[in-house]
Enzyme design. Structure first.
Site, PDB file in Angstrom:
ATOM      1  N   LYS A  13     117.711  11.320  54.928  1.00  0.00           N
ATOM      2  CA  LYS A  13     119.750  10.945  55.182  1.00  0.00           C
ATOM      3  C   LYS A  13     120.231  11.788  55.169  1.00  0.00           C
ATOM      4  CE  LYS A  13     118.124   9.632  50.208  1.00  0.00           C
ATOM      5  NZ  LYS A  13     116.921  10.140  50.402  1.00  0.00           N
ATOM      6  N   ARG A  88     122.389   5.476  42.890  1.00  0.00           N
ATOM      7  CA  ARG A  88     120.917   5.724  42.475  1.00  0.00           C
ATOM      8  C   ARG A  88     120.719   5.120  41.772  1.00  0.00           C
ATOM      9  NH1 ARG A  88     120.116  11.226  44.960  1.00  0.00           N
ATOM     10  NH2 ARG A  88     117.907  12.034  44.730  1.00  0.00           N
ATOM     11  N   ARG A 127     110.137  20.187  53.785  1.00  0.00           N
ATOM     12  CA  ARG A 127     111.073  20.680  54.059  1.00  0.00           C
ATOM     13  C   ARG A 127     111.473  21.955  53.178  1.00  0.00           C
ATOM     14  NH1 ARG A 127     115.156  16.050  51.404  1.00  0.00           N
ATOM     15  NH2 ARG A 127     113.575  16.439  49.506  1.00  0.00           N
ATOM     16  N   ARG A 161     112.205  23.950  48.202  1.00  0.00           N
ATOM     17  CA  ARG A 161     113.378  23.446  46.818  1.00  0.00           C
ATOM     18  C   ARG A 161     112.458  23.049  45.542  1.00  0.00           C
ATOM     19  NH1 ARG A 161     116.637  17.225  48.096  1.00  0.00           N
ATOM     20  NH2 ARG A 161     115.711  17.126  46.823  1.00  0.00           N
ATOM     21  N   ARG A 172     109.538  11.366  41.495  1.00  0.00           N
ATOM     22  CA  ARG A 172     110.899  11.445  42.748  1.00  0.00           C
ATOM     23  C   ARG A 172     110.801  10.077  43.468  1.00  0.00           C
ATOM     24  NH1 ARG A 172     111.792  16.094  45.592  1.00  0.00           N
ATOM     25  NH2 ARG A 172     113.551  14.961  46.904  1.00  0.00           N
TER      26      ARG A 172
HETATM   27  P1  ADP Z   1     116.713  12.816  52.376  1.00  0.00           P
HETATM   28  O1  ADP Z   1     117.896  13.757  52.371  1.00  0.00           O
HETATM   29  O2  ADP Z   1     116.748  11.255  52.329  1.00  0.00           O
HETATM   30  O3  ADP Z   1     115.565  13.408  50.812  1.00  0.00           O
HETATM   31  P2  ADP Z   1     115.862  14.920  54.470  1.00  0.00           P
HETATM   32  O4  ADP Z   1     117.198  15.027  55.511  1.00  0.00           O
HETATM   33  O5  ADP Z   1     116.280  16.121  53.801  1.00  0.00           O
HETATM   34  O6  ADP Z   1     115.817  13.528  53.469  1.00  0.00           O
HETATM   35  O7  ADP Z   1     114.864  14.991  55.621  1.00  0.00           O
HETATM   36  C1  ADP Z   1     113.660  15.537  54.715  1.00  0.00           C
HETATM   37  C2  ADP Z   1     112.414  16.569  55.769  1.00  0.00           C
HETATM   38  O8  ADP Z   1     112.527  15.705  57.073  1.00  0.00           O
HETATM   39  C3  ADP Z   1     113.493  17.841  56.396  1.00  0.00           C
HETATM   40  O9  ADP Z   1     112.893  18.556  55.841  1.00  0.00           O
HETATM   41  C4  ADP Z   1     113.868  16.838  57.861  1.00  0.00           C
HETATM   42  O10 ADP Z   1     114.059  18.434  58.027  1.00  0.00           O
HETATM   43  C5  ADP Z   1     113.334  16.319  58.024  1.00  0.00           C
HETATM   44  N1  ADP Z   1     113.119  15.001  58.611  1.00  0.00           N
HETATM   45  C6  ADP Z   1     114.467  14.257  59.077  1.00  0.00           C
HETATM   46  N2  ADP Z   1     114.389  13.300  59.489  1.00  0.00           N
HETATM   47  C7  ADP Z   1     113.604  13.265  60.872  1.00  0.00           C
HETATM   48  C8  ADP Z   1     112.747  13.039  61.153  1.00  0.00           C
HETATM   49  N3  ADP Z   1     113.873  11.838  62.001  1.00  0.00           N
HETATM   50  N4  ADP Z   1     111.705  13.266  61.882  1.00  0.00           N
HETATM   51  C9  ADP Z   1     111.050  13.763  61.413  1.00  0.00           C
HETATM   52  N5  ADP Z   1     111.155  14.917  60.363  1.00  0.00           N
HETATM   53  C10 ADP Z   1     112.360  14.950  59.708  1.00  0.00           C
HETATM   54  P1  AMP Z   2     118.374  14.613  46.441  1.00  0.00           P
HETATM   55  O1  AMP Z   2     119.464  15.909  46.889  1.00  0.00           O
HETATM   56  O2  AMP Z   2     119.657  13.814  46.967  1.00  0.00           O
HETATM   57  O3  AMP Z   2     117.163  14.713  46.907  1.00  0.00           O
HETATM   58  O4  AMP Z   2     118.174  14.679  45.056  1.00  0.00           O
HETATM   59  C1  AMP Z   2     118.145  15.772  44.038  1.00  0.00           C
HETATM   60  C2  AMP Z   2     118.513  15.543  42.526  1.00  0.00           C
HETATM   61  O5  AMP Z   2     119.605  15.399  42.409  1.00  0.00           O
HETATM   62  C3  AMP Z   2     117.439  14.238  42.437  1.00  0.00           C
HETATM   63  O6  AMP Z   2     115.789  14.073  42.076  1.00  0.00           O
HETATM   64  C4  AMP Z   2     117.794  13.782  40.707  1.00  0.00           C
HETATM   65  O7  AMP Z   2     117.175  14.959  39.791  1.00  0.00           O
HETATM   66  C5  AMP Z   2     118.754  14.668  41.118  1.00  0.00           C
HETATM   67  N1  AMP Z   2     120.818  13.982  41.623  1.00  0.00           N
HETATM   68  C6  AMP Z   2     121.174  13.376  42.741  1.00  0.00           C
HETATM   69  N2  AMP Z   2     121.816  12.271  42.770  1.00  0.00           N
HETATM   70  C7  AMP Z   2     121.556  11.865  41.453  1.00  0.00           C
HETATM   71  C8  AMP Z   2     122.717  10.420  41.699  1.00  0.00           C
HETATM   72  N3  AMP Z   2     123.204   9.942  41.972  1.00  0.00           N
HETATM   73  N4  AMP Z   2     122.377   9.725  40.283  1.00  0.00           N
HETATM   74  C9  AMP Z   2     121.125  10.934  39.063  1.00  0.00           C
HETATM   75  N5  AMP Z   2     120.792  12.199  39.521  1.00  0.00           N
HETATM   76  C10 AMP Z   2     120.906  12.417  41.457  1.00  0.00           C
END
Ligand code: ADP
Ligand code: AMP
Length: 217
Positions: A13, A88, A127, A161, A172
């Protein structure tokens, strides 16, 4: 445009939001990034959020909804925004609807990034994010920085993270299935959901999302 991105943790995302927001010229609003910025600045909100985040739970709605609304009130969001990680759960989705209705505006689309769970686990395990700005996202195998451990965008230090360690990830994913997935049906009832297959190269997924928004090439 006003868009919501949904999908399990690690679906991509944040990665997609960065490109889509640039292409569509709207701000990328990630509640996770807002919480992490508060944590690194040591604000009371950050202190409160951290315990929930470290346990893999959602931060309470009372805190989260106010923070998201405050961000949507900022001038750069007046013409549209891309929400990443918010809403969420159903309570947040309803609060967002009430907020938008009060302003006489509505969502244009909810993009549901679909990725098999084994791929999500691999994406999360590799990541690495930037200490200075958690929207700068890399992957140890799939999206390596030019210099190991250093952010290509701003030179910040890359790290894993705390909530990307195995135990928390399992929690999660559970929370995603039980609390977040129901919002997809909620938005389906409003005919807003477009499912985007999110396997494949980052650029391919961006293309699919842009086409779904009627902005393809
Ligand atoms: P989210 O925001 O949904 O938690 P991220 O955008 O942080 O996910 O992506 C999670 C991990 O996957 C990151 O390390 C990112 O670089 C990697 N990633 C994202 N899109 C792709 C893709 N299309 N192919 C391979 N790796 C990806
Ligand atoms: P994310 O960066 O989107 O993976 O979010 C990391 C963490 O932040 C989540 O696991 C939750 O603990 C908190 N968080 C992010 N967005 C929300 C939301 N909309 N509602 C509640 N917790 C959130």
């Amino acid at each position: 445009m006003r868009i919501v991105l949904v999908g399990p943790p690690g679906a991509g995302k944040g990665t997609q939001a960065a490109y889509l927001a640039r292409n569509l010229e709207i701000p990328h609003i990630s509640t996770g990034d807002l919480f992490r910025a508060n944590i690194s600045q040591g604000t009371p909100l950050g202190v409160e959020a951290k315990s929930y985040m470290d346990a893999g739970n959602l931060v309470p709605d009372s805190v989260t909804i106010r923070m998201a609304e405050d961000r949507m009130e900022q001038a750069d969001a007046a013409g549209g925004f891309l929400l990443d990680g918010f809403p969420r759960n159903l309570g947040q989705a309803e609060a967002l609807d009430t907020y938008l209705k009060g302003k006489g505006i509505s969502l244009d689309a909810v993009l549901d990034l679909e990725v098999p769970e084994d791929e999500v686990v691999k994406r999360i395990a590799g990541r690495r994010i930037c200490r200075k700005n958690s929207a700068h996202v890399f992957h140890a195998e799939y999206s390596k920085p030019k210099t190991e451990g250093v952010c290509d965008v701003c030179g910040g230090e890359l790290y894993q993270r705390d909530d990307d360690h195995e135990d928390t990830v399992r929690k999660r994913l559970e929370v995603y299935h039980s609390e977040t997935e129901p919002i997809i049906d909620y938005y389906k009832a409003q005919e807003l959901v477009v499912t985007i297959p999110a396997l494949g190269k980052v650029e391919e997924v961006t293309q699919r999302a842009m086409s779904a928004l009627g902005r393809g090439e």
